[in-house]
Design an enzyme around this catalytic site. Sequence first.
Site, PDB file in Angstrom:
ATOM      1  N   ASP A  41       0.827  -1.214   0.000  1.00  0.00           N
ATOM      2  CA  ASP A  41       0.000   0.000   0.000  1.00  0.00           C
ATOM      3  C   ASP A  41       0.861   1.264   0.000  1.00  0.00           C
ATOM      4  O   ASP A  41       0.534   2.264   0.646  1.00  0.00           O
ATOM      5  CB  ASP A  41      -0.930   0.028   1.226  1.00  0.00           C
ATOM      6  CG  ASP A  41      -1.773  -1.232   1.367  1.00  0.00           C
ATOM      7  OD1 ASP A  41      -2.135  -1.795   0.316  1.00  0.00           O
ATOM      8  OD2 ASP A  41      -2.068  -1.637   2.496  1.00  0.00           O
ATOM      9  N   GLU A  93     -11.287   0.602  -4.045  1.00  0.00           N
ATOM     10  CA  GLU A  93     -10.639   1.153  -2.857  1.00  0.00           C
ATOM     11  C   GLU A  93      -9.337   1.840  -3.266  1.00  0.00           C
ATOM     12  O   GLU A  93      -8.997   1.919  -4.431  1.00  0.00           O
ATOM     13  CB  GLU A  93     -10.337   0.047  -1.839  1.00  0.00           C
ATOM     14  CG  GLU A  93      -9.377  -1.013  -2.347  1.00  0.00           C
ATOM     15  CD  GLU A  93      -9.082  -2.104  -1.322  1.00  0.00           C
ATOM     16  OE1 GLU A  93      -9.548  -1.989  -0.174  1.00  0.00           O
ATOM     17  OE2 GLU A  93      -8.399  -3.073  -1.693  1.00  0.00           O
TER      18      GLU A  93
END
Length: 436
Positions: A14, A191
């Site tokens: 991430d 997302e």
Amino acid sequence: MPNPYLPAWEYIPDGEPRVFGDRIYIYGSHDRPGSDSFCDHCLKVWSAPVDRPSDWTCHGVSFSTRDTDGHPADVDWTDRALFAPDVVEKDGKYYLYAYIVDRKGCVAVSDRPEGPFTLLSQYVYRIENQYDNGTFIDPGVLVDDDGRVYLYCGYLRSYMAELDPKRMYEVLDGTYREDILPAEEPFCFFEACSPRKCGDLYYLIYSPKRGSCLDYATSESPCGPFTYRGTIIDNGIDYPAGNNHGSICRIGNQWYVFYHRMTNGTITSRRGCVERIEILPDGTIPQVEMTSLGFEEALNPYRPTPADTACYLTGGCFITEHNPFVRVITQITDGCVMGWKYFDFGCGSDSRMTLLLRVRGCGCRGTLHVCLDRPDGPEIAAVPFGADDALLRAGLAPVEGRHALYLRAETDYSGWLGEPLRGRCLLELSEFLFQR
């Protein structure tokens, strides 16, 4: 440093890359090897000089929901895991935006980009919706040229709001917007919002419903409307697929996309990777392939190549960790193909070459076919292997120029009862190199 670009024992998915001063900083989640769940209860920060992007330094734990490695917990209302943070600079301070699973998120501050970060506040807002629990999932923050601050977030649906630039944690009334990127075609938002600005154009990098991709959309305003532009990278092309999350960053004169890919036979042990990209005059970013290069322009075939830098794994094989220093490609069965992109073999040599491969035998025999450029490309060697651990050797004609390298496993091993053992692990590969 080839991909993955951080040391072998570190799992930072991430990734939100930022350049502050003369250093690159990577902010991301913290995974654990072989874990059955995403992320950890702490965040760590790594950085490298802009002019030496392969020389990474770990700054340790920067924020945590539990006491971790001598770093006390930074919050007292929860000990749930931390997901996908972001960090921005405003007026000489560095602000960390943290999502805490199923809890109200928070903002922390530091005088240094590496932290550690001190809790400033939970988010403050007057919005009646899903934000009341699981606030601001996977936040991405943009400090615009005029000093205004925008936060983007969401899971299954996308949201954005403007923050008070003096407090940095309070949503300004009337600025909240839903579906800044639609969940429908062609956006298919899922997302991982990450905002960036390039020139006068605003970018939102995100994960679509086909979660192995990083897609992007652009707008002439930070509030949209946004236009869908396409995919930057897909970590599931000829590789064990999983979710993707990352962003783009300019380092010197070169743009990169930061993303992650899977290890340990699970989608919950992810390692950071990076690829060079190009932003065209019309603002588009041509899709790039996944490679082993990282920050390198080419791999050196005459140095040991760790197996875990493979960017092509088909047939069920995958990268796994034996210990913090040893990673191998395991579950290599009949028909598995492993690939690395790209080696520069140089030119001008007439001498024969030797390929050395370090393997661990798994009780079977077979052959590794060594091909250039494509899995079915020109074969430069056929290397027999047996049941034992070995340093395999194969002589081959000189290779020149830039090439991808592929290894294809093949066996006619049928087991002692004479029945084919479908899916039987043939061997594990830890590293290889070429010698002139």
